[in-house]
Enzyme design. Sequence first.
Site, short mmCIF file in Angstrom:
data_model
loop_
_atom_site.label_atom_id
_atom_site.label_comp_id
_atom_site.label_asym_id
_atom_site.label_seq_id
_atom_site.Cartn_x
_atom_site.Cartn_y
_atom_site.Cartn_z
N PRO A 88 0.82 -1.23 0.00
CA PRO A 88 0.00 0.00 0.00
C PRO A 88 0.85 1.27 0.00
CG PRO A 88 -0.75 -1.54 1.70
CD PRO A 88 0.57 -2.04 1.20
N GLU A 115 3.06 -8.23 8.78
CA GLU A 115 2.97 -6.76 8.86
C GLU A 115 3.88 -6.10 7.84
OE1 GLU A 115 -0.02 -7.02 10.84
OE2 GLU A 115 1.54 -8.36 11.52
N ARG A 153 -2.15 -9.71 -20.77
CA ARG A 153 -3.09 -9.39 -21.85
C ARG A 153 -2.55 -8.32 -22.79
NH1 ARG A 153 -6.21 -5.43 -21.19
NH2 ARG A 153 -8.05 -6.32 -22.19
N ASP A 168 -7.98 -2.04 -28.81
CA ASP A 168 -7.40 -0.82 -29.39
C ASP A 168 -8.13 0.44 -29.01
OD1 ASP A 168 -5.85 -1.59 -32.57
OD2 ASP A 168 -5.05 -1.18 -30.59
C1 9WO Z 1 -0.74 -5.02 8.19
C2 9WO Z 1 -1.06 -4.35 9.34
C3 9WO Z 1 -1.60 -4.78 10.55
C4 9WO Z 1 -1.84 -3.85 11.55
C5 9WO Z 1 -1.55 -2.50 11.33
C6 9WO Z 1 -1.04 -2.09 10.12
C7 9WO Z 1 -0.80 -3.02 9.14
N1 9WO Z 1 -0.32 -2.88 7.92
C8 9WO Z 1 -0.25 -4.08 7.37
C9 9WO Z 1 0.24 -4.26 6.06
O1 9WO Z 1 0.39 -3.29 5.33
N2 9WO Z 1 0.57 -5.53 5.70
C10 9WO Z 1 1.03 -5.78 4.38
C11 9WO Z 1 0.34 -7.02 3.86
C12 9WO Z 1 2.51 -5.96 4.31
C13 9WO Z 1 2.91 -6.12 2.87
C14 9WO Z 1 2.08 -7.20 2.15
N3 9WO Z 1 0.70 -7.03 2.45
C15 9WO Z 1 -0.10 -6.29 1.66
C16 9WO Z 1 0.13 -5.84 0.38
N4 9WO Z 1 -1.31 -5.87 2.00
N5 9WO Z 1 -1.83 -5.15 1.03
C17 9WO Z 1 -0.98 -5.12 0.03
C18 9WO Z 1 -1.24 -4.38 -1.16
C19 9WO Z 1 -0.40 -4.49 -2.25
C20 9WO Z 1 -0.66 -3.72 -3.36
N6 9WO Z 1 -1.72 -2.92 -3.41
C21 9WO Z 1 -2.57 -2.82 -2.38
C22 9WO Z 1 -2.33 -3.53 -1.22
#
Ligand code: 9WO
Length: 255
Positions: A88, A115, A153, A168
Amino acid sequence: MRIDVITLFPELVQSVAQSGVTAKAAESGLLELHYWNPRDYTNDKHRTVDDRPYGGGPGMVMKYEPLQQALVAAKAQNPKARSVYLSPQGKPLQQSMLQAASDAGGLLLLAGRYEGIDQRVIDEHVDEEWSLGDYVISGGELAAMVVIDGITRLLPGALGHQESAQQDSFSNVEKWLDCPHYTRPEVINNHSNELKVPEVLLQGNHQAIEEWRRQQMLGNTWLKRPDLLDKTTLKESDRALLDDFINEYNNNNKT
Ligand code: 9WO
């Protein structure tokens, strides 16, 4: 195109290449997926890939060493690949990023769990960080699958003739949204309601159809994603189509 994926759940990511366009691409060799499990790069009895965060707090963090070794092993086989960590905190994913990746030599996707991963992996071994949007899921695998699908794709020959010809006119995703689509039957009787297909689509006037579709694309974008229109100056004919759409919309929504 070769895509390498570093993940604790290779079987989850594999499922992206088990149906549809991506399955065909994998069968024909157009797409080549390789998986690297950090757990295979551990030395202890329990094959530990995570540990408690320095500074305290809840949850676990993926350790540097197994990730680093998996990355080195993957890069040795796909040396031109850019490495991308899905999180994120990344740059918001856009069609142009998928296009650039599909044109490039290769890709190495890193999917995290828990995490997150030790920051030193990102600092030393990751070229780019990408995000699908402002939300958290349980790991990077589903995001990696989205990226794999979106890139595949775009590979020349991945879509059938019809699909790619159609694609296209809509390779414009960053510019504006799609128009509505209809197929048979011509009328659907929903209780006492007659749901009809817009007349222009039935009359076979191809120029009128093109114009209607373009107007719907512009109008849809104006209604649902005005931010996309703020980024561009419309050419005169498009401006006129959109103005007509807006006038009609306002007339239909007078209070
Ligand atoms: C878990 C968490 C738990 C308690 C408080 C804060 C927290 N943050 C996270 C977190 O960001 N965990 C991620 C899980 C760690 C990296 C992999 N994970 C992930 C990737 N979750 N969401 C994505 C992601 C990837 C691409 N686009 C949107 C979301």
